[in-house]
Scaffold this motif. Structure first.
Motif, PDB file in Angstrom:
ATOM      1  N   UNK A  24       0.821  -1.221   0.000  1.00  0.00           N
ATOM      2  CA  UNK A  24       0.000   0.000   0.000  1.00  0.00           C
ATOM      3  C   UNK A  24       0.849   1.262   0.000  1.00  0.00           C
ATOM      4  N   UNK A  25       2.073   1.178   0.494  1.00  0.00           N
ATOM      5  CA  UNK A  25       2.951   2.342   0.506  1.00  0.00           C
ATOM      6  C   UNK A  25       3.019   2.994   1.869  1.00  0.00           C
ATOM      7  N   UNK A 196      -3.572  -3.516  -7.799  1.00  0.00           N
ATOM      8  CA  UNK A 196      -3.613  -2.742  -9.040  1.00  0.00           C
ATOM      9  C   UNK A 196      -2.558  -1.645  -9.080  1.00  0.00           C
ATOM     10  N   UNK A 197      -2.030  -1.274  -7.910  1.00  0.00           N
ATOM     11  CA  UNK A 197      -0.961  -0.290  -7.901  1.00  0.00           C
ATOM     12  C   UNK A 197      -1.328   1.019  -7.240  1.00  0.00           C
ATOM     13  N   UNK A 198      -0.321   1.918  -7.096  1.00  0.00           N
ATOM     14  CA  UNK A 198      -0.473   3.136  -6.286  1.00  0.00           C
ATOM     15  C   UNK A 198      -1.589   4.070  -6.721  1.00  0.00           C
ATOM     16  N   UNK A 199      -1.943   4.098  -8.006  1.00  0.00           N
ATOM     17  CA  UNK A 199      -3.013   4.997  -8.452  1.00  0.00           C
ATOM     18  C   UNK A 199      -4.323   4.714  -7.735  1.00  0.00           C
ATOM     19  N   UNK A 203      -5.627   7.248   0.395  1.00  0.00           N
ATOM     20  CA  UNK A 203      -5.132   7.437   1.770  1.00  0.00           C
ATOM     21  C   UNK A 203      -5.284   6.205   2.653  1.00  0.00           C
ATOM     22  N   UNK A 204      -6.293   5.383   2.375  1.00  0.00           N
ATOM     23  CA  UNK A 204      -6.585   4.208   3.204  1.00  0.00           C
ATOM     24  C   UNK A 204      -6.890   3.031   2.281  1.00  0.00           C
ATOM     25  N   UNK A 205      -6.209   1.907   2.501  1.00  0.00           N
ATOM     26  CA  UNK A 205      -6.612   0.663   1.847  1.00  0.00           C
ATOM     27  C   UNK A 205      -7.268  -0.235   2.892  1.00  0.00           C
ATOM     28  N   UNK A 206      -8.071  -1.169   2.435  1.00  0.00           N
ATOM     29  CA  UNK A 206      -8.857  -1.974   3.369  1.00  0.00           C
ATOM     30  C   UNK A 206      -8.897  -3.438   2.895  1.00  0.00           C
ATOM     31  N   UNK A 207      -7.767  -4.155   3.025  1.00  0.00           N
ATOM     32  CA  UNK A 207      -7.733  -5.547   2.580  1.00  0.00           C
ATOM     33  C   UNK A 207      -8.681  -6.429   3.368  1.00  0.00           C
TER      34      UNK A 207
END
Length: 347
Positions: A24-25, A196-199, A203-207
Motif C-alpha cells: 500500500x505504501x 492494481x498499484x499506487x493509483x 489514503x486508506x486501503x482496506x484488505x
C-alpha cells in the motif's frame, strides 16, 4: 474426539497484512476488513492480532458485527460500518463508538439528527450500483457533509480481481471526479485494488480476503487449516457403493474411511467429485456424495490407517476447494460452521 478441527494461523494472518501494508505504501494507512466474523475465522481474535501488528481501522458489514470487535480491541481503534446508519442502529453507533459509512441522503439526515457531531464516513457509488451515493446525490450533499465530522470517503471496485478490466479505470476516474478537492481521507481499494498499484491506493486501503489467504493475493500465506477425524474404516468390495444415491461404485477392493464432517460444516456437497482429503501430501479422493455430517474417503493406497484427514492444508488451498465447488474462496471461508473445534496458533 469426533469434532473436526479448524486451526487459524494468526501469524500467517499478520504476515499477510504486513505484506499488503507494504504494497500500500508508506504514506497510506492499511486498515482491515473483519466482517462476517472475520471471514468465518473469529472477528475478535483476528482483530486483536491485526491491532497488535499495527492496524488501527477496521471494517464490518453491519453494526451488530461490531460488538465482538470492540470487545476485543477496547476503545481507540476505529470501527467502520459498511451498511451505514440504519434505522435502529443509533444506540450501537453511539455506545460502541462506531463510524457509519453513510450511503444515502436519508442516512445522512438520520445521522446528523440522531447523533450530531458524531464521526461518520461516506460511501460513494462509482459504478457498481450496490451501495453508496450516486454523483447527483453526492453533489447535493457534499458541502453539508464536508462541514460535519466526516472521517473518510470511500467507494468499492467491482472488478479489481481482473487487472485488465476497463471497469477499474472507469471507477478510478469517477472516484477522482467525485472527490478531488475534498480535504478528507479517501479509500477505494480492498485486496484487489491494492494489487492494481499506487493509483488506486489513495489514503486508506482496506484488505479483506487477502488477509485470510485467498485470491487475488497469490502470495498470501494460508491461514485456515482443517483436519477431519476418521470415525471408521471399512472394506468395500467391487460393485458395492458408498454414500447416498449409489453415485460411486468400487471397481476393485477398496478401503473407505468415513470422516466426521459434511455440508453442515461448510464442506459443500458440490465439491465432492473433484475433492481429495490429505495425509501430508498424499491425496485421498472423496467417494460418494458429501452428506450433512459424514464423508467417505478412499484410503486404499495408504500403508497405515489414518486417524484424521486434512481438507485445508498446503496441498489444497481455500481457492482450490472453491474451484472444486464452483464458487469462490470467500464463500468457503464464511460457510465454515459452528461445530469445528477452533485452535488459534501464532508465532
Amino acid at each position: 474426539m469426533t469434532t473436526a478441527t479448524l486451526t487459524i494461523d494468526l501469524a500467517a494472518l499478520v504476515a499477510n497484512w504486513r505484506v499488503l501494508d507494504g504494497l500500500s505504501g508508506g504514506s497510506v494507512e492499511t486498515a482491515a476488513v473483519v466482517k462476517a466474523n472475520g471471514y468465518g475465522l473469529g472477528a475478535g481474535r483476528v482483530a486483536r492480532s491485526l491491532a497488535h501488528a499495527g492496524a488501527r481501522r477496521f471494517f464490518v458489514a453491519v453494526a451488530e458485527e461490531a460488538a465482538a470487535v470492540r470487545e476485543a480491541l477496547g476503545p481507540g481503534p476505529e470501527i467502520c460500518v459498511f451498511s451505514g446508519h440504519m434505522s435502529g442502529d443509533t444506540d450501537m453507533i453511539h455506545d460502541l463508538q462506531l463510524t457509519p459509512m453513510l450511503n444515502s441522503i436519508d442516512q445522512m439526515l438520520r445521522h446528523v439528527e440522531a447523533l450530531p457531531g458524531h464521526p461518520f464516513g461516506v460511501q460513494l457509488d462509482t459504478g457498481m450500483n450496490r451501495l453508496g451515493m450516486e454523483p447527483a446525490e453526492w453533489a447535493a450533499l457534499r458541502d453539508i457533509a464536508l462541514g460535519q465530522n466526516i472521517q473518510l470517503i470511500m467507494s468499492h471496485l467491482a472488478c479489481a480481481d481482473e487487472p485488465d478490466h476497463p471497469m477499474n479505470a472507469q471507477q478510478l476516474q469517477t472516484f477522482r471526479e467525485m472527490t478531488d478537492g475534498c480535504d478528507v481521507p479517501r479509500s477505494l481499494s480492498a485486496t484487489g485494488g491494492i494489487l492494481l498499484g499506487p493509483d488506486y491506493h489513495f489514503d486508506v486501503t482496506r484488505p479483506g480476503i487477502g488477509l485470510y489467504g485467498g485470491l487475488p493475493f497469490e502470495d498470501a500465506q494460508p491461514v485456515a487449516h482443517i483436519s477431519l477425524p476418521v470415525i471408521q474404516v471399512r472394506d468395500v468390495e467391487p460393485g458395492e457403493s458408498v454414500g447416498y444415491g449409489n453415485t460411486w461404485l468400487a471397481e476393485a477392493p477398496s478401503r473407505i474411511a468415513t470422516v466426521a464432517a459434511g455440508y453442515a460444516d461448510g464442506i459443500h456437497r458440490a465439491m465432492g467429485p473433484k475433492t481429495s482429503l490429505f495425509v501430508g501430501d498424499e491425496a485421498c479422493p472423496v467417494r460418494g456424495r458429501i452428506s450433512m455430517d459424514l464423508i467417505g474417503v478412499d484410503v486404499t493406497h495408504l500403508t497405515e490407517e489414518p486417524k484424521a484427514l486434512e481438507l485445508l492444508n498446503a496441498a489444497q488451498t481455500v481457492d482450490m476447494l472453491a474451484d472444486n465447488a464452483g464458487t469462490i474462496g470467500y464463500e468457503i471461508l464464511t460457510s465454515l460452521g459452528a461445530r469445528y473445534r477452533r485452535r488459534y496458533t501464532s508465532a
